[in-house]
Design a protein around this motif. Structure first.
Motif, PDB file in Angstrom:
ATOM      1  N   ASN A  36       0.802  -1.227   0.000  1.00 23.09           N
ATOM      2  CA  ASN A  36       0.000   0.000   0.000  1.00 23.09           C
ATOM      3  C   ASN A  36       0.834   1.275   0.000  1.00 23.09           C
TER       4      ASN A  36
ATOM      5  N   ARG B  33      -6.588   0.285  -2.524  1.00 25.61           N
ATOM      6  CA  ARG B  33      -6.942   0.641  -3.905  1.00 25.61           C
ATOM      7  C   ARG B  33      -5.750   1.190  -4.685  1.00 25.61           C
ATOM      8  N   SER B  34      -4.892   1.935  -4.004  1.00 24.98           N
ATOM      9  CA  SER B  34      -3.730   2.507  -4.692  1.00 24.98           C
ATOM     10  C   SER B  34      -2.635   2.809  -3.678  1.00 24.98           C
ATOM     11  N   ALA B  35      -1.399   2.556  -4.058  1.00 22.77           N
ATOM     12  CA  ALA B  35      -0.265   2.827  -3.182  1.00 22.77           C
ATOM     13  C   ALA B  35      -0.059   4.329  -3.059  1.00 22.77           C
ATOM     14  N   GLY B  36       0.353   4.767  -1.869  1.00 24.00           N
ATOM     15  CA  GLY B  36       0.592   6.181  -1.643  1.00 24.00           C
ATOM     16  C   GLY B  36       1.971   6.434  -1.085  1.00 24.00           C
TER      17      GLY B  36
ATOM     18  N   GLU C  94       4.288   3.383  -1.827  1.00 23.39           N
ATOM     19  CA  GLU C  94       5.267   3.419  -2.906  1.00 23.39           C
ATOM     20  C   GLU C  94       6.644   3.065  -2.354  1.00 23.39           C
TER      21      GLU C  94
ATOM     22  N   GLY D  34      -1.931   6.191   1.025  1.00 30.13           N
ATOM     23  CA  GLY D  34      -2.102   4.920   0.347  1.00 30.13           C
ATOM     24  C   GLY D  34      -3.228   4.105   0.946  1.00 30.13           C
TER      25      GLY D  34
END
Length: 236
Positions: A97, A222-225, A99, A219
């Protein structure tokens, strides 16, 4: 699943650690949590694993709340007793989750250090970042006894912070204060640093506000932050 307890260690009148056996078929990801409770009760609470995904035991770090629905009884368990552990694991504090790349900063207060111990027990973590920094804030120096030896032995930059103990001679200001002063996370640049947060609701909210002000992205599954936080915990 109901598993036998193999170790119980009390660090202070407020903190203790539990280990159980681990079935060979049981899998989890470093940083996740599950629900645990005592057999024959209907009370369960979310606990992060402090064991690594490759360890042959399961480990949890707990506070003691005298009137807590679970810990009022849990704090009295002994080796040979049993713990009920859900086979379902989840959580946002995983490498999937966030970057990867640059430096990783693990910011924790109190028992919020738990998921980070699991993450640091996973060898793959060290392949994903250039450097790893751990800032752990507690009220009294005795609370550090639980995992300070482990943290000092790992290839990380460990910064213990004790906020309410006059005998402590190291850092004694809150993590948020240290960030504002440029002592922790000196570059608020998400291209160079990534952050994981685990502590009280107020702590998580304060750090999130500081980061979003500098255009960091949270993050999720649903999308890495560029930062993630764990929000699932309630009083035990």
């Amino acid at each position: 699943m109901i598993l036998p307890i193999t170790e119980v260690e009390h660090y202070t009148d407020k903190l203790f650690r539990i280990r159980t056996e681990r079935p060979r078929s049981f899998r989890f990801t470093a940083g996740e949590f599950t629900m645990i409770g005592l057999p024959d009760t209907n009370i369960t609470r979310a606990y992060s694993f402090t064991s690594g995904p490759g360890d042959d035991y399961l480990e949890f770090f707990s506070i003691k709340v005298d009137n807590g629905p679970l810990t009022s009884a849990l704090q009295h368990i002994k080796v040979g007793d049993s713990l009920e552990i859900s086979e379902r694991t989840t959580g946002t504090l995983t490498l999937a989750n966030i970057e990867l790349g640059g430096d990783l900063w693990l910011l924790a207060t109190g028992t919020g250090i738990a998921p980070f111990i699991s993450i640091l027990r996973d060898p793959s973590t060290y392949d994903c970042f250039e450097n790893i920094h751990v800032a752990w804030s507690v009220r009294n120096r005795e609370e550090l006894n639980s995992y300070s030896d482990f943290l000092n032995e790992m290839p990380v930059n460990f910064m213990p912070i004790v906020t309410q103990d006059k005998s402590w001679t190291g850092f004694n200001k809150r993590i948020t204060t240290k960030i504002s002063a440029g002592v922790l996370l000196p570059e608020l640049d998400p291209s160079k640093n990534k952050v994981m947060i685990c502590g009280s609701i107020d702590f998580n909210t304060d750090i999130k506000s500081m980061l979003t002000e500098y255009n960091w992205a949270e993050g999720s599954k649903r999308s890495a932050g560029t930062f993630v936080q764990e929000k699932a915990f309630v009083e035990k």
